[in-house]
Structures are given as C-alpha cells and as structure tokens.
Design a protein around this motif. Structure first.
Motif, PDB file in Angstrom:
ATOM      1  N   GLY A   1      48.536 -45.022  69.784  1.00 53.94           N
ATOM      2  CA  GLY A   1      49.923 -45.071  69.336  1.00 53.94           C
ATOM      3  C   GLY A   1      50.395 -43.811  68.668  1.00 53.94           C
ATOM      4  N   VAL A   2      49.484 -42.853  68.441  1.00 50.89           N
ATOM      5  CA  VAL A   2      49.872 -41.600  67.767  1.00 50.89           C
ATOM      6  C   VAL A   2      50.939 -40.855  68.555  1.00 50.89           C
ATOM      7  CG1 VAL A   2      49.042 -39.316  67.066  1.00 50.89           C
ATOM      8  CG2 VAL A   2      47.673 -41.343  66.577  1.00 50.89           C
ATOM      9  N   ASP A   3      50.768 -40.811  69.882  1.00 47.40           N
ATOM     10  CA  ASP A   3      51.725 -40.088  70.714  1.00 47.40           C
ATOM     11  C   ASP A   3      53.124 -40.713  70.619  1.00 47.40           C
ATOM     12  OD1 ASP A   3      52.169 -37.996  72.780  1.00 47.40           O
ATOM     13  OD2 ASP A   3      52.703 -39.736  74.004  1.00 47.40           O
ATOM     14  N   VAL A   4      53.182 -42.041  70.634  1.00 48.77           N
ATOM     15  CA  VAL A   4      54.474 -42.735  70.542  1.00 48.77           C
ATOM     16  C   VAL A   4      55.064 -42.567  69.149  1.00 48.77           C
ATOM     17  CG1 VAL A   4      55.649 -44.964  70.765  1.00 48.77           C
ATOM     18  CG2 VAL A   4      53.799 -44.362  72.325  1.00 48.77           C
ATOM     19  N   MET A   5      54.218 -42.582  68.148  1.00 50.40           N
ATOM     20  CA  MET A   5      54.702 -42.344  66.780  1.00 50.40           C
ATOM     21  C   MET A   5      55.382 -40.982  66.678  1.00 50.40           C
ATOM     22  SD  MET A   5      51.435 -43.773  64.586  1.00 50.40           S
ATOM     23  CE  MET A   5      52.093 -43.337  62.983  1.00 50.40           C
ATOM     24  N   ARG A   6      54.777 -39.992  67.292  1.00 52.33           N
ATOM     25  CA  ARG A   6      55.384 -38.658  67.277  1.00 52.33           C
ATOM     26  C   ARG A   6      56.753 -38.662  67.951  1.00 52.33           C
ATOM     27  NH1 ARG A   6      49.890 -35.459  69.215  1.00 52.33           N
ATOM     28  NH2 ARG A   6      48.939 -35.197  67.144  1.00 52.33           N
ATOM     29  N   LYS A   7      56.839 -39.394  69.042  1.00 51.61           N
ATOM     30  CA  LYS A   7      58.097 -39.394  69.801  1.00 51.61           C
ATOM     31  C   LYS A   7      59.227 -40.085  69.040  1.00 51.61           C
ATOM     32  CE  LYS A   7      55.848 -39.164  74.331  1.00 51.61           C
ATOM     33  NZ  LYS A   7      55.579 -39.849  75.618  1.00 51.61           N
ATOM     34  N   ILE A   8      58.957 -41.257  68.470  1.00 53.44           N
ATOM     35  CA  ILE A   8      60.013 -41.947  67.716  1.00 53.44           C
ATOM     36  C   ILE A   8      60.377 -41.156  66.457  1.00 53.44           C
ATOM     37  CG2 ILE A   8      58.493 -43.459  66.362  1.00 53.44           C
ATOM     38  CD1 ILE A   8      61.918 -44.364  67.954  1.00 53.44           C
ATOM     39  N   LEU A   9      59.372 -40.470  65.891  1.00 53.79           N
ATOM     40  CA  LEU A   9      59.642 -39.615  64.736  1.00 53.79           C
ATOM     41  C   LEU A   9      60.609 -38.492  65.115  1.00 53.79           C
ATOM     42  CD1 LEU A   9      59.001 -38.675  61.806  1.00 53.79           C
ATOM     43  CD2 LEU A   9      57.097 -37.361  62.765  1.00 53.79           C
ATOM     44  N   ILE A  10      60.375 -37.874  66.262  1.00 51.39           N
ATOM     45  CA  ILE A  10      61.246 -36.782  66.714  1.00 51.39           C
ATOM     46  C   ILE A  10      62.661 -37.290  66.958  1.00 51.39           C
ATOM     47  CG2 ILE A  10      61.659 -35.169  68.621  1.00 51.39           C
ATOM     48  CD1 ILE A  10      58.552 -34.941  68.832  1.00 51.39           C
ATOM     49  N   LEU A  11      62.796 -38.467  67.583  1.00 49.43           N
ATOM     50  CA  LEU A  11      64.131 -39.025  67.822  1.00 49.43           C
ATOM     51  C   LEU A  11      64.837 -39.355  66.511  1.00 49.43           C
ATOM     52  CD1 LEU A  11      63.591 -41.384  70.902  1.00 49.43           C
ATOM     53  CD2 LEU A  11      64.556 -39.073  70.849  1.00 49.43           C
ATOM     54  N   ALA A  12      64.090 -39.887  65.561  1.00 45.80           N
ATOM     55  CA  ALA A  12      64.678 -40.214  64.253  1.00 45.80           C
ATOM     56  C   ALA A  12      65.159 -38.936  63.558  1.00 45.80           C
ATOM     57  CB  ALA A  12      63.658 -40.941  63.389  1.00 45.80           C
ATOM     58  N   ARG A  13      64.343 -37.899  63.618  1.00 46.49           N
ATOM     59  CA  ARG A  13      64.727 -36.624  62.995  1.00 46.49           C
ATOM     60  C   ARG A  13      65.936 -36.000  63.694  1.00 46.49           C
ATOM     61  NH1 ARG A  13      58.769 -33.799  61.842  1.00 46.49           N
ATOM     62  NH2 ARG A  13      58.353 -34.949  59.891  1.00 46.49           N
TER      63      ARG A  13
ATOM     64  N   ASN B   1      67.623 -48.750  60.738  1.00 48.05           N
ATOM     65  CA  ASN B   1      67.991 -48.714  59.319  1.00 48.05           C
ATOM     66  C   ASN B   1      66.918 -48.053  58.448  1.00 48.05           C
ATOM     67  OD1 ASN B   1      69.764 -49.245  57.183  1.00 48.05           O
ATOM     68  ND2 ASN B   1      68.767 -51.193  56.687  1.00 48.05           N
ATOM     69  N   GLY B   2      66.439 -46.909  58.914  1.00 50.54           N
ATOM     70  CA  GLY B   2      65.490 -46.129  58.136  1.00 50.54           C
ATOM     71  C   GLY B   2      64.047 -46.527  58.300  1.00 50.54           C
ATOM     72  N   VAL B   3      63.765 -47.562  59.074  1.00 50.36           N
ATOM     73  CA  VAL B   3      62.390 -48.050  59.255  1.00 50.36           C
ATOM     74  C   VAL B   3      61.970 -47.844  60.698  1.00 50.36           C
ATOM     75  CG1 VAL B   3      60.851 -50.042  59.129  1.00 50.36           C
ATOM     76  CG2 VAL B   3      62.681 -49.768  57.437  1.00 50.36           C
ATOM     77  N   ALA B   4      60.804 -47.232  60.883  1.00 56.04           N
ATOM     78  CA  ALA B   4      60.292 -46.976  62.230  1.00 56.04           C
ATOM     79  C   ALA B   4      58.950 -47.660  62.400  1.00 56.04           C
ATOM     80  CB  ALA B   4      60.146 -45.476  62.459  1.00 56.04           C
ATOM     81  N   SER B   5      58.717 -48.139  63.627  1.00 56.20           N
ATOM     82  CA  SER B   5      57.438 -48.809  63.896  1.00 56.20           C
ATOM     83  C   SER B   5      57.099 -48.670  65.372  1.00 56.20           C
ATOM     84  CB  SER B   5      57.518 -50.295  63.523  1.00 56.20           C
ATOM     85  OG  SER B   5      58.490 -50.945  64.334  1.00 56.20           O
ATOM     86  N   VAL B   6      55.806 -48.794  65.682  1.00 62.92           N
ATOM     87  CA  VAL B   6      55.344 -48.783  67.068  1.00 62.92           C
ATOM     88  C   VAL B   6      54.293 -49.873  67.217  1.00 62.92           C
ATOM     89  CG1 VAL B   6      55.762 -46.303  67.361  1.00 62.92           C
ATOM     90  CG2 VAL B   6      53.511 -47.071  66.627  1.00 62.92           C
ATOM     91  N   GLY B   7      54.216 -50.459  68.410  1.00 66.98           N
ATOM     92  CA  GLY B   7      53.196 -51.469  68.631  1.00 66.98           C
ATOM     93  C   GLY B   7      53.373 -52.171  69.955  1.00 66.98           C
ATOM     94  N   LEU B   8      52.331 -52.895  70.364  1.00 64.48           N
ATOM     95  CA  LEU B   8      52.346 -53.634  71.620  1.00 64.48           C
ATOM     96  C   LEU B   8      53.122 -54.937  71.423  1.00 64.48           C
ATOM     97  CD1 LEU B   8      51.118 -53.379  74.503  1.00 64.48           C
ATOM     98  CD2 LEU B   8      49.236 -54.823  73.692  1.00 64.48           C
ATOM     99  N   GLN B   9      54.045 -55.203  72.360  1.00 62.41           N
ATOM    100  CA  GLN B   9      54.857 -56.413  72.252  1.00 62.41           C
ATOM    101  C   GLN B   9      54.848 -57.156  73.578  1.00 62.41           C
ATOM    102  OE1 GLN B   9      58.846 -55.736  70.804  1.00 62.41           O
ATOM    103  NE2 GLN B   9      58.168 -54.386  69.128  1.00 62.41           N
TER     104      GLN B   9
END
Length: 813
Positions: free
Chosen positions: A674-686, A749-757
């Motif tokens: 999930g590290v790769d996806v975390m980086r991606k959502i972080l970049i979009l949030a920024r 709303n300021g909260v980011a998360s990643v995971g299998l759904q």
C-alpha cells in the motif's frame, strides 16, 4: 572597377591561392586584388620581433620556418622556369627582415616603427608571390606596393590615413595603369616621413575600402571563409543562416558586437560614396553571400542578427557623491580615454547614482587602478565607492534597423534569456534603437545565442534538450516514442527534441549534437561509468537552453538531485513518486524552485501513469474549484492482481505475473503493502492544496505481518505461498457478498486512507478491468456526480507516454 579583398584564411596555402585564381579568372572588369599575409604569418612575425627584442635567439627558428613556408609556396605555385627570379626576391626580403630582427636583438628592444616594418613583410611577400603566380597563369596581373599609395599621418599618437594625398595617389596611379588585375598588399602604408606604417586591426579590409572609395568602384568584395554575415555566430549556433541583404548601419552594429567577417572602420571610406559591399566565401564561391548597401533591409524584418563580444569586464562608478554633481561623467570617461581604454558599452541609472561601463577584460586591471586613483578624494570620504571589477562577462546584442518600429522586442529578448536562467547584469539600448545590448556571464553565451536565435529566426521551432536517467523498461519505451515521433513533433508542434545525455545504473553517455536514438543502446554500453554527481555536472557544464532532466527511475538517491536541477533552471519530468511524497517541506521547496527559476517540475505519471489526473486536478484548482473528496483506485498493479486472482489461481502466481509484465515496481511489496498508493493519494491531496505528510495517511494492510516484514523478493514470494489460505479467504468473502476486491484510496475532509475493500455491483469501481485506474473528484462544482477519469494506469508504454506528454507540455510553455 571592382575591388576584391582576400583574407588570411583565403591565402593560407597554395591550394587556397589556386582557388583565388579560379575565382578572379571569371571577372571581365578591371579589378584590384588586395590580399592579407598568409594565414598566421602576422602573428609569427610579431612573435619573432618580441623574441628578438628580449634577446631570445629562438626568433631565428621562427624566421627560418617563415622563410621555408614562403619558398615552398613559391615552388608549389610557379612553374620551374619562373621560380628563380621570384625565389631570389623572397630570399632578399627575408635577408632584410633578418637584419631588422638582428637590430632588435642587439639593442634589446623593439620600437613601434620597427614593429610596423617587421610585420609589413607578411603582406608584401604574399601579394608579390600571388601576383607572380597569376602572371605565370597567363593572367594580366601586376604588383603594386600599397605603401606607395596609402599615406598616413600622426593624429593623437595614432597612424591615420591622409585621404587627400592617398586619394590623389590612387587616382593618378590607376588612371595610368592598364593592368586588368592589380595585386596590392593590405594592412600596410607609409607615413608622410617615408616610414612603413600599418593600418591596425582589420587593416586589409580597410586597405580595400580605401581603394574602392578613391576610385568610386562599382563594388567592394570581401572574400573570407564564411558565406556572408550570419544571423549569429555559426560556430556557436548551428542553425544560423547567412543574411542576404543588410544595411551599412546594421553591418556596423553586428561587426562592433563581434561579427568577425567585417571590422567597422572598413565600412567608413565607402559609406559616404554609397558603394556596396558583398561578403563572399572563397571556399564556396557560388554562395550568394551578404550584400551590404545603404538601403534599409527588407520590409517587415526586425531583428537581423544576434552577435556578441566576449572577454568583457564591467566596472561601475557609484556612490551618493555622484548625484547632481556636474562633471563626474566627464572625469570618468576622460581618465579611461587618456589610458587608451576603449569603452564598448555604457549605461547610467536615472538617479545618477551609478555609471557602468563594459571594457575589454585585458584592460580591467589598469582601468580599476586609474579610476580609483582619479577619485581617491571622493572614495576616502565615502562619497564614491571603491571600484571593484566584475569579470568573465560578455555582451550579447540584437541588431536591426527596423527594431524601433516594433514594440516588445526587448521584453521578448529578456524573457527568453530569463526562461533559460541567463542572468542579465546590464542593459543598454541606443536612441536609434538599432541594437539592444546586455551583459551576461561568459559561460551563458552559447545558451543565450541559441535561445535568442530560436526565438527570433527559427520559425518558432523550439529545441528541447533532454537528459534521461533510467533507460530500463519505461525509459526504453520513452526513447522509442521520441524516436518515432520526432518528425511529427517538428512539423506539427514545432518542437525539436534531442536527447543529449542518458544514464543507467552502470554507464552514462553524452553527445552535444544529440544521441542517435537508433543506436543508443550501443553508445550507452560503451559510455563512461555512471555517476549521478558527474551527470549533473555535465548537464550544468553544457548549459543548453530548454534543458529537461527526465527521471525514469524509482531511486530515492536520484530524486534528491531535483533541487539542483531546478535551481539551475533545468526542468524536471519524473515518474518517480519519491520526491513528491517525501516530507512536505521538500515537496513545497521543489515547487517553489520551479516557480522561482521558471523551470517546470512535472510529474503527471506519479498518479495514473499516462492518465491526465494531476493535470485535470491543476485545472480544476486554477479555475477556482475546490476539492471536497477524492476516491480512487490508483494502483494498476493491484488492480491487475485482484482482477486476475480467483479460486482457480494462486496469489503468488498472479503477483509474479504482474511483476514479470512490468505492472509492479521491481520490489512488488511497495505496491502490495500500500506504500505506492499512499504516495499517490498524498500527491493528489497536496496538489489539491492540502498540507499532508505520508504518516498522516491511514494504511489498512491486507498482507500478513510476515510478508510485510520480508527484506527481499525471494522471501516475500515465499511468504505469499505460505499464506495462500489468507488470500483465498479474502477472495471468498468478496465473492459471497457478490462484490469484487479493489484497493481503494480516499481523501475526505482532511483524512486520507488506503486499503482493500469489497466493492458491490453498481459502484463505479466494480467493473474496473485489467490494470485500469479510476479517480472520482467530488468538488464544489461536481458535488453529487463526480468528475471521473478512467483508463490504463500501469505499464511501460502508458507511463512512457505520460512522461512524453509532460515533455510536450514544457515545449508548449
């Protein structure tokens, strides 16, 4: 009557002299042929004089070499039956020259008069030998010593032409001469007292102009080793073109600013007579060359040429004691004038607080000393600052008669230089608006000339110079896409893309002219040892305009170098997510550098490979929209894995397949953890305008703890086999719920998360196939029905195309 002048390169050797004979054989008019000394001879004569005056006997070797060169040329040019008399004359001249040098040796000094006499032998010998050669070729040629016609007088300590006597001598001689070709030495003259004198720099051109003006010649032809005056120095700007037609004034401006084919005083004698000048190429006589006339240039033409003067130093006289005080400027320039220091550029602030002048760097030490001495009183009282020079500078100038009729040229010039990180130290523009000049660092000259030439002369074709690090799976596809699209880009988008340097983890290779993308693998394999620091150093040393560093690696070490590239106005394009997902401070710093140095920092492929996710997000923000929520499946590799995993396969085999087909990172745990996806959502949030760190993102891992703790791929894949029941349970749970497994990233709303759904039927994510990505942007304008971007989000081809798209974006800036 036509006057033709051939310079040192044109008479450098017998082969070139034969070319001259072939050229003038076609003339039907009566001509005066003015020639320089054989190439390099004048410098050797000056060297011999200097050596002799310091009582260094090696002057004899220089003299012997010169004599042998002239004797050999005579033997090669003349038939045997015509050599004896000419060889005897040449030896006689060298005997006289030897006597003069011996005199300098014995007295231990060389006077200006003796120096003039010594250097005059170069033109005397070349013109005599050439005239005898032409006679031997059955041409009606005659030698005439220019010292018998051109008379100089002393004015302010300098030899100046006495035009009244010179013109009278010229008219009288040529009125009586019937020779079709008269060969005359350039550069040399005689004083009113009968002593040999020289006409200084550009003296042979000046000689030819004197003859042309005195005789009202039809045209003055200057034959050299280039096909005219160019839009820029062709040695520095490969795309430079010969200027077909130019005015006297434009030619003088270009010559003043470094165009070496013509020296400004050359034009003076023919200027008032309206005699045209043509610059021709001895080695390409059929080329049109450049015609110089008193008429204005072609209608609509603005900038006619770009030129420069190197080896410039800047000295500034400044201080509060200058404001409102009459005579300061007079004193300043008088001091320089009395020291025989030529000022090539002047600028003064309207506040009268400072005056800056550009001078030759050779004179700067003397200039600083005499100016500080002249203003010692004011300096001691703090009214004027001590003069401190700035060195290693150059002047770059735009030239054109019609520039004053067009607005915005200076803005265009300075904007072009600024985009390429060329710092402008001083700006000057004459009232005639025929030139706009600026002083820049010497190291930036080539980049400045090429950038300006591209802007003003190359039909808006923009050259991009790429430096590519990482030529593996993605990098190789990227290079192939450039190779196949180069012609299309040049013809349709006016972009000329060259790869100048490339590197993999073992070797690197550079080619200033551009690497042939048909053979890059071979060139790189035989390149020098790869070195990240050396790579950066070479990029900065080359200092090309429109430089772009392309990072196709996943290396953290490489990502740390982005700031150094951006800080030197080198754009950065990368698919490497590490920099933009590092500490927010570093991310913000890189964005700030990109703005400050006008160097785009683009990373579209950080999220969604070739999909325009980040670009779309930027446009939403720029247009005033606000991001409320982001939901996305951002891992093409994970989507591929879960779209292919079921109860008839093993999780291990599907992950292995994904790795082999290039969907995952080299270390697949980066994707599956999930590290790769975390980086991606972080970049979009920024990019949405939020300040967020990767530690702020909640990661709900689906891998077993043992798999997450592995340190190499072998152990990782072994753990997947061991925990196959765990993965089958995940699949079974989703299947029982009539859902599909998707790895989802969310920001709300300021909260980011990643995971299998488990994604139920009817959801936008449910039918996501293969390695596709999908992003849902909920914004103030799209609050209920989100903006959706969907498509292939992994794979070497699409990632390479995303990098390519960023390159094109930079080209269109």
């Amino acid at each position: 009557m036509k006057v033709l002048k051939f310079g040192g390169s044109s008479v450098a050797n017998p082969e070139n002299i034969i070319k001259i004979k072939n050229i003038i054989s076609k003339y039907e008019d009566q001509i005066i042929l003015v020639v320089s000394a054989f190439g390099g001879v004048t410098d050797h004569l000056l060297e011999a004089g200097t050596l002799a005056s310091t009582q260094d006997e090696s002057y004899k070797k220089v003299l012997a070499t010169l004599e042998e060169r002239h004797l050999t040329a005579t033997k090669q040019l003349l038939p045997v039956n015509a050599q004896s008399r000419v060889l005897s004359k040449v030896k006689s001249e060298f005997n006289e020259l030897e006597t003069l040098l011996e005199g300098a040796f014995y007295i231990g000094e060389i006077t200006p008069r003796l120096s003039d006499r010594i250097v005059s032998f170069g033109e005397l010998l070349s013109s005599y030998i050439i005239s005898e050669y032409l006679k031997s070729e059955q041409l009606d040629a005659k030698f005439k010593d220019s010292r018998e016609i051109i008379i100089t007088q002393k004015l302010n300590g300098k030899n100046m032409v006495n035009f009244a006597k010179t013109n009278a001598n010229c008219i009288a001689y040529f009125k009586a001469s019937n020779a079709k070709i008269t060969v005359c030495p350039g550069f040399i003259s005689t004083s009113e007292e009968g002593n040999s004198t020289t006409l200084g720099r550009g003296g042979s051109d000046y000689t030819a102009a004197i003859y042309a003006a005195a005789l009202d010649a039809e045209i003055l032809e200057i034959w050299t080793d280039v096909s005219g005056m160019y839009t820029a120095n062709p040695k520095m700007v490969k795309q430079a073109k010969a200027i077909p037609h130019i005015s006297y004034e434009e030619a003088m401006e270009l010559s003043h600013f470094g165009a070496k084919v013509l020296y400004p005083p050359t034009i003076q004698p023919v200027l008032s007579k309206g005699i045209s000048i043509v610059i021709k190429n001895t080695f390409d006589p059929e080329a049109n060359g450049t015609l110089i006339t008193k008429s204005k240039n072609e209608k609509g033409k603005t900038v006619r040429g770009i030129s420069h003067i190197g080896n410039i130093a800047l000295i500034s006289l400044e201080g509060p004691g200058m404001v409102g005080i009459p005579g300061i400027s007079k004193r300043f320039f008088e001091v320089l004038s009395q020291a025989d220091i030529s000022v090539v550029l002047i600028t003064q602030a309207s506040s009268e607080h400072s005056i800056c002048v550009g001078i030759s760097a050779d004179d700067v030490e003397k200039a600083v000393q005499i100016v500080n001495e002249a203003f010692e009183y004011e300096i001691e009282r703090g009214r004027i600052k001590t003069v401190i020079p700035e060195k290693d500078l150059a002047i770059v100038a735009l030239v054109g008669d019609n520039m004053k009729s067009h607005q915005g040229l200076s803005g265009k010039m300075f904007s072009t230089l600024g985009k390429n990180n060329v710092n402008i130290r001083v700006i000057a523009q004459g009232a005639s608006e025929r030139n706009i000049s600026c002083i820049i660092d010497q190291k930036d000259v080539k980049k400045a000339l090429n950038a300006l030439h591209e802007e003003f002369f190359e039909e808006n074709i923009k050259q991009l110079n790429l430096f590519v690090m990482g030529v593996g799976n993605v990098g190789a596809k990227f290079l192939e896409q450039i190779r196949s699209q180069r012609k299309f880009l040049k013809e349709n988008l006016k972009l000329n893309i060259r790869v100048i340097g490339m590197s993999n983890s073992r070797t690197m290779f550079f080619d200033e002219k551009g690497i042939d993308l048909n053979t890059w693998q071979e060139k790189l394999a035989n390149g020098q040892k790869a070195d990240k620091s050396k790579f950066l150093e070479l990029v900065n040393t080359l200092n090309f305009r429109n430089s772009i560093f392309v990072d196709n690696t996943a290396s953290e070490d490489v990502s740390t170098s982005y700031s150094e590239y951006l800080g030197n106005s080198i754009s950065v394009v990368t698919c490497n997510k590490i920099a933009c997902s590092s500490a927010y401070e570093n991310y913000a710093h890189l964005k700030s550098l990109a703005r400050s140095y006008n160097a785009p920092f683009l990373f579209e492929t950080n999220v969604g490979a070739g999909l325009p996710i980040i670009d779309t997000l930027k446009h939403l923000i720029a247009s005033g929209d606000k991001i409320l929520k982001i939901q996305a499946v951002l891992s093409g590799s994970l989507n591929f894995v879960f779209n292919n995993f079921n109860d008839t396969t093993t999780f291990h085999d599907v992950v292995k397949q994904a790795q082999e087909e290039g969907y995952t990172e080299p270390d697949p745990k980066i994707d599956l953890s999930g590290v790769d996806v975390m980086r991606k959502i972080l970049i979009l949030a920024r990019e949405s305008g939020n300040v967020l760190e990767i530690s702020d993102i909640k990661n709900n891992p689906f891998l077993p703890e043992e798999s997450l703790k592995t340190t190499n791929n072998e152990d990782f894949f072994a753990s997947l086999i061991k925990h196959e029941p765990h993965f089958q349970n995940l699949y079974a749970s989703a299947k029982n719920a009539d859902s599909k497994l998707k790895y989802v990233a969310q920001y709300d709303n300021g909260v980011a998360s990643v995971g299998l759904q488990e994604i139920p039927k009817g959801h936008d994510f449910y039918n996501l196939e293969g390695s596709d990505n999908i992003v849902l942007f909920y914004t103030e304008r799209y609050p209920n029905q989100p903006m959706i971007i969907k498509g292939a989000g992994a794979g070497a081809d699409v990632t390479a195309s995303g990098i390519f798209a960023d390159i094109i974006r930079i080209g269109n800036f």
